[in-house]
Design a protein around this motif. Sequence first.
Motif, PDB file in Angstrom:
ATOM      1  N   ILE A  21      -7.291   9.396 -11.928  1.00  0.00           N
ATOM      2  CA  ILE A  21      -6.646   9.898 -10.705  1.00  0.00           C
ATOM      3  C   ILE A  21      -6.223   8.723  -9.823  1.00  0.00           C
ATOM      4  N   GLY A  22      -7.090   7.722  -9.693  1.00  0.00           N
ATOM      5  CA  GLY A  22      -6.765   6.545  -8.889  1.00  0.00           C
ATOM      6  C   GLY A  22      -5.583   5.775  -9.450  1.00  0.00           C
ATOM      7  N   ALA A  23      -5.558   5.630 -10.780  1.00  0.00           N
ATOM      8  CA  ALA A  23      -4.443   4.911 -11.412  1.00  0.00           C
ATOM      9  C   ALA A  23      -3.137   5.669 -11.203  1.00  0.00           C
ATOM     10  N   GLY A  24      -3.207   6.985 -11.273  1.00  0.00           N
ATOM     11  CA  GLY A  24      -2.008   7.785 -11.041  1.00  0.00           C
ATOM     12  C   GLY A  24      -1.527   7.674  -9.614  1.00  0.00           C
ATOM     13  N   ALA A  25      -2.472   7.609  -8.671  1.00  0.00           N
ATOM     14  CA  ALA A  25      -2.085   7.480  -7.264  1.00  0.00           C
ATOM     15  C   ALA A  25      -1.424   6.132  -7.013  1.00  0.00           C
ATOM     16  N   VAL A  26      -1.987   5.082  -7.585  1.00  0.00           N
ATOM     17  CA  VAL A  26      -1.398   3.739  -7.402  1.00  0.00           C
ATOM     18  C   VAL A  26      -0.011   3.679  -8.024  1.00  0.00           C
ATOM     19  N   LEU A  27       0.135   4.251  -9.210  1.00  0.00           N
ATOM     20  CA  LEU A  27       1.442   4.249  -9.860  1.00  0.00           C
ATOM     21  C   LEU A  27       2.445   5.068  -9.053  1.00  0.00           C
ATOM     22  N   GLY A  28       2.001   6.194  -8.527  1.00  0.00           N
ATOM     23  CA  GLY A  28       2.889   7.019  -7.720  1.00  0.00           C
ATOM     24  C   GLY A  28       3.355   6.299  -6.476  1.00  0.00           C
ATOM     25  N   LEU A  29       2.440   5.589  -5.825  1.00  0.00           N
ATOM     26  CA  LEU A  29       2.826   4.835  -4.630  1.00  0.00           C
ATOM     27  C   LEU A  29       3.779   3.695  -4.985  1.00  0.00           C
ATOM     28  N   ALA A  30       3.527   3.043  -6.111  1.00  0.00           N
ATOM     29  CA  ALA A  30       4.400   1.937  -6.512  1.00  0.00           C
ATOM     30  C   ALA A  30       5.811   2.427  -6.793  1.00  0.00           C
ATOM     31  N   LEU A  31       5.922   3.612  -7.348  1.00  0.00           N
ATOM     32  CA  LEU A  31       7.252   4.140  -7.648  1.00  0.00           C
ATOM     33  C   LEU A  31       7.921   4.737  -6.419  1.00  0.00           C
ATOM     34  N   ALA A  32       7.122   5.146  -5.434  1.00  0.00           N
ATOM     35  CA  ALA A  32       7.690   5.784  -4.249  1.00  0.00           C
ATOM     36  C   ALA A  32       8.224   4.770  -3.247  1.00  0.00           C
ATOM     37  N   VAL A  33       7.640   3.576  -3.221  1.00  0.00           N
ATOM     38  CA  VAL A  33       8.062   2.551  -2.266  1.00  0.00           C
ATOM     39  C   VAL A  33       9.351   1.927  -2.770  1.00  0.00           C
ATOM     40  N   PRO A  34      10.400   1.874  -1.934  1.00  0.00           N
ATOM     41  CA  PRO A  34      11.652   1.276  -2.409  1.00  0.00           C
ATOM     42  C   PRO A  34      11.473  -0.214  -2.683  1.00  0.00           C
TER      43      PRO A  34
END
Length: 58
Positions: A21-34
């Motif tokens: 879950i943590g890895a998914g959250a970090v990946l999601g944030l990395a993809l969401a930030v322009p």
Amino acid sequence: MEKSERRPVTLAASLAGLRLIGAGAVLGLALAVPASPALADPPRPPATTQDAVDLDES
């Protein structure tokens, strides 16, 4: 309504799930930030070559 059976979850499985879950959250944030714009080269002054100087003298 009947209660579903609860199965015990081991600590290792629980921690593994939290890591996913943590890895998914970090990946999601990395993809969401322009992405930051790439730094462009500073503009160069016009090149003065020997040929250009010879043409000006003619």
